[in-house]
Each structure stands twice: as C-alpha cells, then as structure tokens.
Scaffold this motif. Structure first.
Motif, PDB file in Angstrom:
ATOM      1  N   ALA A  25      48.602  22.445  65.266  1.00 42.10           N
ATOM      2  CA  ALA A  25      47.234  21.987  65.018  1.00 42.10           C
ATOM      3  C   ALA A  25      46.234  23.071  65.421  1.00 42.10           C
ATOM      4  N   GLU A  26      46.494  23.701  66.578  1.00 43.01           N
ATOM      5  CA  GLU A  26      45.612  24.772  67.036  1.00 43.01           C
ATOM      6  C   GLU A  26      45.681  25.970  66.086  1.00 43.01           C
ATOM      7  N   TYR A  27      46.884  26.262  65.633  1.00 46.70           N
ATOM      8  CA  TYR A  27      47.043  27.363  64.685  1.00 46.70           C
ATOM      9  C   TYR A  27      46.202  27.105  63.425  1.00 46.70           C
ATOM     10  N   ASN A  28      46.338  25.895  62.887  1.00 46.12           N
ATOM     11  CA  ASN A  28      45.571  25.548  61.690  1.00 46.12           C
ATOM     12  C   ASN A  28      44.066  25.581  61.951  1.00 46.12           C
ATOM     13  N   ARG A  29      43.665  25.099  63.144  1.00 45.51           N
ATOM     14  CA  ARG A  29      42.246  25.079  63.450  1.00 45.51           C
ATOM     15  C   ARG A  29      41.683  26.503  63.510  1.00 45.51           C
ATOM     16  N   ARG A  30      42.419  27.391  64.167  1.00 45.55           N
ATOM     17  CA  ARG A  30      41.940  28.762  64.316  1.00 45.55           C
ATOM     18  C   ARG A  30      41.969  29.548  63.013  1.00 45.55           C
ATOM     19  N   HIS A  31      42.717  29.044  62.057  1.00 45.84           N
ATOM     20  CA  HIS A  31      42.832  29.773  60.788  1.00 45.84           C
ATOM     21  C   HIS A  31      42.238  28.983  59.629  1.00 45.84           C
ATOM     22  N   GLY A  32      41.117  28.388  59.920  1.00 46.60           N
ATOM     23  CA  GLY A  32      40.353  27.749  58.847  1.00 46.60           C
ATOM     24  C   GLY A  32      40.948  26.472  58.325  1.00 46.60           C
ATOM     25  N   GLY A  33      41.818  25.868  59.100  1.00 47.65           N
ATOM     26  CA  GLY A  33      42.404  24.603  58.674  1.00 47.65           C
ATOM     27  C   GLY A  33      43.379  24.751  57.521  1.00 47.65           C
ATOM     28  N   SER A  34      43.993  25.920  57.394  1.00 46.95           N
ATOM     29  CA  SER A  34      44.960  26.139  56.315  1.00 46.95           C
ATOM     30  C   SER A  34      46.077  25.118  56.423  1.00 46.95           C
ATOM     31  N   LYS A  35      46.470  24.602  55.297  1.00 45.43           N
ATOM     32  CA  LYS A  35      47.502  23.591  55.283  1.00 45.43           C
ATOM     33  C   LYS A  35      48.569  23.966  54.275  1.00 45.43           C
ATOM     34  N   ALA A  36      49.817  24.018  54.735  1.00 46.18           N
ATOM     35  CA  ALA A  36      50.919  24.367  53.847  1.00 46.18           C
ATOM     36  C   ALA A  36      51.231  23.204  52.926  1.00 46.18           C
ATOM     37  N   VAL A  37      51.670  23.553  51.703  1.00 44.17           N
ATOM     38  CA  VAL A  37      52.072  22.541  50.720  1.00 44.17           C
ATOM     39  C   VAL A  37      53.477  22.876  50.235  1.00 44.17           C
ATOM     40  N   PRO A  38      54.213  21.884  49.733  1.00 46.29           N
ATOM     41  CA  PRO A  38      55.594  22.144  49.307  1.00 46.29           C
ATOM     42  C   PRO A  38      55.716  23.280  48.285  1.00 46.29           C
ATOM     43  N   GLY A  39      54.803  23.343  47.301  1.00 49.51           N
ATOM     44  CA  GLY A  39      54.817  24.465  46.347  1.00 49.51           C
ATOM     45  C   GLY A  39      56.019  24.480  45.423  1.00 49.51           C
ATOM     46  N   ASP A  40      56.489  25.688  45.122  1.00 52.34           N
ATOM     47  CA  ASP A  40      57.562  25.914  44.152  1.00 52.34           C
ATOM     48  C   ASP A  40      58.792  25.067  44.471  1.00 52.34           C
ATOM     49  N   PRO A  41      59.209  24.187  43.541  1.00 47.62           N
ATOM     50  CA  PRO A  41      60.404  23.369  43.806  1.00 47.62           C
ATOM     51  C   PRO A  41      61.674  24.208  43.923  1.00 47.62           C
ATOM     52  N   GLY A  42      61.623  25.451  43.417  1.00 48.29           N
ATOM     53  CA  GLY A  42      62.780  26.341  43.528  1.00 48.29           C
ATOM     54  C   GLY A  42      62.815  27.104  44.827  1.00 48.29           C
ATOM     55  N   ARG A  43      61.884  26.799  45.749  1.00 45.16           N
ATOM     56  CA  ARG A  43      61.846  27.404  47.085  1.00 45.16           C
ATOM     57  C   ARG A  43      61.775  28.925  47.025  1.00 45.16           C
ATOM     58  N   GLY A  44      61.060  29.444  46.035  1.00 46.13           N
ATOM     59  CA  GLY A  44      60.887  30.893  45.938  1.00 46.13           C
ATOM     60  C   GLY A  44      62.171  31.639  45.670  1.00 46.13           C
ATOM     61  N   GLY A  45      63.187  30.943  45.206  1.00 43.84           N
ATOM     62  CA  GLY A  45      64.471  31.570  44.909  1.00 43.84           C
ATOM     63  C   GLY A  45      65.422  31.618  46.082  1.00 43.84           C
ATOM     64  N   TYR A  46      65.027  31.098  47.233  1.00 42.52           N
ATOM     65  CA  TYR A  46      65.886  31.126  48.422  1.00 42.52           C
ATOM     66  C   TYR A  46      67.212  30.439  48.108  1.00 42.52           C
TER      67      TYR A  46
END
Length: 390
Positions: free
Chosen positions: A236-257
């Motif tokens: 929460a502190e990390y997000n607060r200090r960085h403009g409230g950035s919030k990760a999202v699931p994104g690419d269903p292929g997990r970037g090819g991992y």
C-alpha cells in the motif's frame, strides 16, 4: 530474434533437467548460494507456511499415536476388569474354604469333647477285670453287649478321627490351590496396572507434545497474519508513493512466460538463469532471453537490487531515467517491495514520459506471485535505472 518451437522445447527440457538437479542438490546439506527472491515478506510467509505444515504434520502424527495409545489403555482396562472378575470369584471361593475350615475346626473341637467323655467312660470300664465286669453284669448276654459296645465305640472313634483328618487335609489342599490361583491372578492384575500406568503416562506425554505443536501452529498462524499485514502495508505504501499505480492482470499469455514455471508453485523451481520461478527476476530474465539477447546466469546474486551491479560487472549498458522498449526497469531496495527491489520489462514508452511494464510477483488484488501489467508515471521513471541487455 525469433526462436523455433524445437528450440523452445529444448530449453524446456534443459530447464526440467536443471530443476531436477537443483532439487537433488538442495537435499544435500551443503552451503549453497541463495537464488533470487523479490519479496522478503513472501519469503517469510512461505517459511512460516512450511513451519505450520510441518507442525501440523507432527501434531497429526502425535494425535494418531495418542489414539493408538488410548486404544491400548482401553484394552488393558478391559483386561483388568476381566481379571478382577476372576479375582472376585477366586476370593469368594477362598473365603468359603476358610469358613469351612473354621467350621471344621469347631466340629473337631466338639467331637473331641464328646470323644473325650466317651474315652473317659471306656477308661473306667477298661480298669475293670473281666471277672469284675462279668460280676457286675446282669447276665452273660449283658457282659457280651458291653464288650461289643466297647469295640463299636473304638471303631467309631477311629472312623471319626480318620474322617476329620481327611476333611481337614482336603480343605487345606483346596485352600492352597485357590491361594496359588488368587496370587497368580493378583500378580497379573498388578502387571496390567503397571502396564496401564506406563501407557497412560506415555499417552499424557504424547497429548502434551501434540498440544505443544498445536500451540506452535497457533503462534505461527498469528505471525503469518502479522507478516501478511506488513506485506499489505508495504504494498500500500509502495503504491501510495508511486502515484497509486495499480497492477492489472493484463496479457492472458503472461508475456510468454513458460507454462513449466508459470503453472508450478511459486519458488518450487529454478529457471535457466538461477532464479526462482514466478518471481520478477525470473520473468524478466525470460523476456531478455526470449528477445534473443544474452541473459547471464545470476543465480546466487540475482536479487532485483543486485542487477545494476551485475550489469556493471559484466559491462552491460544501463541508463538512469531513460527507458526504452525491451529494457529492464530496476527498483532498488529503498524503493522496492520488501527489501529485495523489483525488476520489470518495459513494454511501451508513452509520449508523456510514462511507461507500461509487465512483471511478475507484484500484487494483483492482494495476490503475489502472478503476472501483471502496470503504468509507471514519468516522475517515477526519472528515478529508475534501466538495463539494456544486448
């Protein structure tokens, strides 16, 4: 540079072999350099979870052992009850024999009194000579009757004495036999009681050990909740200090991992570059390799905060505050998540100076160890380092 499916398959096969070899090495008690993690909170959580699982297993084993001991105690108690019933019967028989012997003694004394009087009478009669006895008799027939009476009385005395002796001997023999049986049964009962006490003591200790492990589980669960709360607060502190950035699931292929690492439990495998699976460092190493660039094996020195120093040592170029597509963004320990820093793959550089990144092990809806994507503001970008693998 693109790679063929056969090349990727070879990589997967090699990865499986390396993972198997590393698992074998882990089982050997040697000092091995640690591979890279990206979240010390997650390390603590997993360590606590392993302890909790271990304590629960120990408690369950003790519970099973206690149940076995309880069954043994119950069986001994049943055996004690059965032997006690036999003892009660033997004791009743013994008491009866003692009473009969006592009655026989009384009968002997009574018979002795009667016999004493009879013998006295016979003694008086026996002091008379035959002529005197004949003279005192009313007739010859009377004399004969007296002689026969004396003989009959003597025979009765002899029979009575023999019968009393035989009865006493028989009763004493029965008493001895019953006493032996009774003593044996009491000895068996004592042995069972000692065995029962031993099992009961062991059962109590086992129950106590189980309780101790249950207490440890409870304590570790409390510690686990505290670490999770600290992790959530750090995120929460990390997000607060960085403009409230919030990760999202994104690419269903997990970037090819690769699935071999993505579908395994987090930190259960080690990839081709010495990183634990489903960590930010493992994912970014894969992306560098998948782009056809050289990704060194940094096992043992691959924590995210170490990547800049590693790049310096191997003369891999990096920039400060200047990202490019395909470069690796690096957060140091003071600006990262939980003390190990963080790395991510730059997918896009926007006109306003912000970037779009893909990553692993940044919390998505409170869950770590997953693939996600996120926007990073221009202000934050200016504070980051970017490695440009070649």
């Amino acid at each position: 540079m693109k790679h063929s499916m056969s090349q990727i398959k070879r990589v997967f096969v090699r990865t499986r072999l390396i993972a198997a070899a590393l698992l074998m090495i882990v089982s050997v008690p040697l000092s091995i350099a640690p591979t890279a993690h990206a979240d010390r909170f997650q390390d603590q959580i997993e360590a606590l979870q392993r302890e909790i699982s271990s304590f629960n297993a120990a408690a369950q084993a003790l519970r099973s052992r206690a149940n076995t001991l309880q069954n043994a105690v119950n069986l001994i108690a049943a055996q004690k009850n059965a032997i006690q019933k036999k003892i009660d019967l033997s004791q009743a028989q013994y008491n009866k024999l003692v009473a009969e012997i006592q009655q026989t003694e009384k009968d002997i004394k009574a018979n002795q009194a009667v016999l004493g009087a009879t013998i006295a009478d016979l003694y008086v009669d026996s002091s008379l000579s035959p002529l005197e006895m004949l003279a005192s008799s009313n007739s010859i027939g009377d004399y004969v009757d007296k002689q026969e009476y004396r003989t009959a009385v003597k025979e009765q005395i002899q029979v009575a004495i023999k019968a009393i002796k035989a009865l006493r001997k028989e009763l004493e023999g029965k008493k001895v036999a019953v006493t032996k049986v009774l003593n044996k049964q009491k000895s068996e009962r004592s042995a069972l009681a000692a065995k029962e006490a031993e099992r009961a003591s062991l059962l109590a200790r086992t129950r106590g050990q189980e309780s101790a492990y249950r207490s440890l589980v409870s304590k570790r669960n409390s510690e686990l909740e505290a670490v999770r709360a600290a992790q959530a607060a750090a995120y929460a502190e990390y997000n607060r200090r960085h403009g409230g950035s919030k990760a999202v699931p994104g690419d269903p292929g997990r970037g090819g991992y690769p699935d071999i690492w993505a579908n395994a439990p987090q930190d259960s495998l080690v990839d081709d570059w010495g990183m634990y699976n489903r960590e930010c460092v493992s994912y970014t190493a894969w992306r560098v390799y998948n782009d056809g660039k050289n990704m060194p094996n940094w096992g043992g020195r691959g924590h995210a905060y170490q990547w800049i120093e590693n790049a310096k040592a191997e003369r891999i170029p990096y920039t400060h505050g200047v990202p490019s597509v395909g470069s690796i963004a690096v957060w140091d320990t003071s600006d990262g998540m939980g003390g190990y820093g963080h790395v991510a793959y730059v997918e896009r550089v926007n006109g306003d100076g912000s970037i779009w990144i893909s990553q692993y092990n940044f919390p998505v809806n409170g869950v770590s160890g997953q693939y996600s994507e996120m926007s990073v503001s221009a202000a934050e970008v200016s504070q980051l380092d970017f490695i440009n693998f070649r």
